[in-house]
Design a protein around this motif. Structure first.
Motif, short mmCIF file in Angstrom:
data_model
loop_
_atom_site.label_atom_id
_atom_site.label_comp_id
_atom_site.label_asym_id
_atom_site.label_seq_id
_atom_site.Cartn_x
_atom_site.Cartn_y
_atom_site.Cartn_z
N SER A 25 0.80 -1.23 0.00
CA SER A 25 0.00 0.00 0.00
C SER A 25 0.83 1.28 0.00
O SER A 25 0.54 2.22 -0.74
CB SER A 25 -0.94 0.00 1.21
OG SER A 25 -1.64 1.21 1.30
N MET A 29 0.72 4.19 -2.89
CA MET A 29 0.34 5.59 -2.67
C MET A 29 1.43 6.54 -3.17
O MET A 29 1.13 7.53 -3.84
CB MET A 29 0.08 5.85 -1.18
CG MET A 29 -1.08 5.10 -0.61
SD MET A 29 -2.60 5.29 -1.53
CE MET A 29 -3.41 3.79 -1.06
N GLN A 60 -8.15 8.26 -0.53
CA GLN A 60 -7.08 8.41 0.44
C GLN A 60 -6.53 9.84 0.35
O GLN A 60 -6.35 10.38 -0.73
CB GLN A 60 -6.01 7.36 0.13
CG GLN A 60 -5.02 7.10 1.20
CD GLN A 60 -3.77 7.95 1.05
OE1 GLN A 60 -3.54 8.64 0.07
NE2 GLN A 60 -2.94 7.90 2.08
N GLN A 62 -3.67 11.50 0.70
CA GLN A 62 -2.49 11.83 -0.09
C GLN A 62 -2.84 12.01 -1.57
O GLN A 62 -2.31 12.88 -2.25
CB GLN A 62 -1.43 10.74 0.06
CG GLN A 62 -0.15 10.98 -0.73
CD GLN A 62 0.86 9.85 -0.58
OE1 GLN A 62 0.63 8.86 0.11
NE2 GLN A 62 1.99 9.99 -1.23
#
Length: 179
Positions: A25, A29, A60, A62
């Protein structure tokens, strides 16, 4: 060969707790954030999707922070092509080549890519910017997409292919992203 005049980016469902539990993950990202920034530097159209955000959660932070000037296209179908708003946005761009990133590779990314191929678009899966809860399902989806006419790329490969020239004004910024 990718050309920035005819290429866009589709950002698929990097949302909620699922974004935290997919395979690798943190790398997903970071790589996806760089891909978005590169696409923005190159002025590519970006189509941003969210799957039932009222149930799964929003994109998410970010990633959402990089997309603050846009509103995500909400969908309920696994393939984005099932959402009329997405199809309208897709057609409005006039773009034929689509980079695709997001989660989960074997469900929403796969089904969206397959239907884009059926509609005659060219699709490149940015393999270091897609993931699933298991590496097996990610790899299986990529294998099946390749067998059905999709191509693969990586963050660096697609950005350098799009910038094309070390004298291009965006080159130094792309170089900073990829170091």
């Amino acid at each position: 060969m990718l050309c920035r005049k005819n290429t866009g980016l589709i950002l698929v469902d990097i949302q909620g707790k699922l974004a935290d539990i997919v395979y690798d993950s943190d790398a997903l990202m970071d790589q996806t954030a760089k891909l978005i920034q590169g696409a923005q530097l190159l002025n590519l159209p970006i189509l941003w999707l969210e799957q039932t955000p009222d149930k799964i959660g929003s994109t998410q932070a970010q990633i959402a922070n990089l997309m603050a000037s846009q509103i995500p296209i909400k969908k309920h179908t696994f393939s984005a092509v099932g959402a009329a708003e997405f199809v309208a946005a897709l057609e409005q761009t006039g773009v034929e080549n689509w980079l695709i990133c997001g989660i989960e590779t074997h469900i929403c990314v796969y089904q969206t890519a397959m239907q884009l191929l059926e509609l005659g678009y060219k699709v490149e899966v940015v393999v270091d910017c897609v993931s699933s809860r298991s590496l097996f399902n990610k790899e299986l989806a990529i294998t099946k997409l390749l067998a059905n006419g999709a191509s693969t790329s990586s963050l660096e490969m697609c950005l350098y292919e799009l910038v094309a020239d070390s004298t291009a004004p965006e080159f130094k910024d792309i170089l900073k992203l990829t170091k």
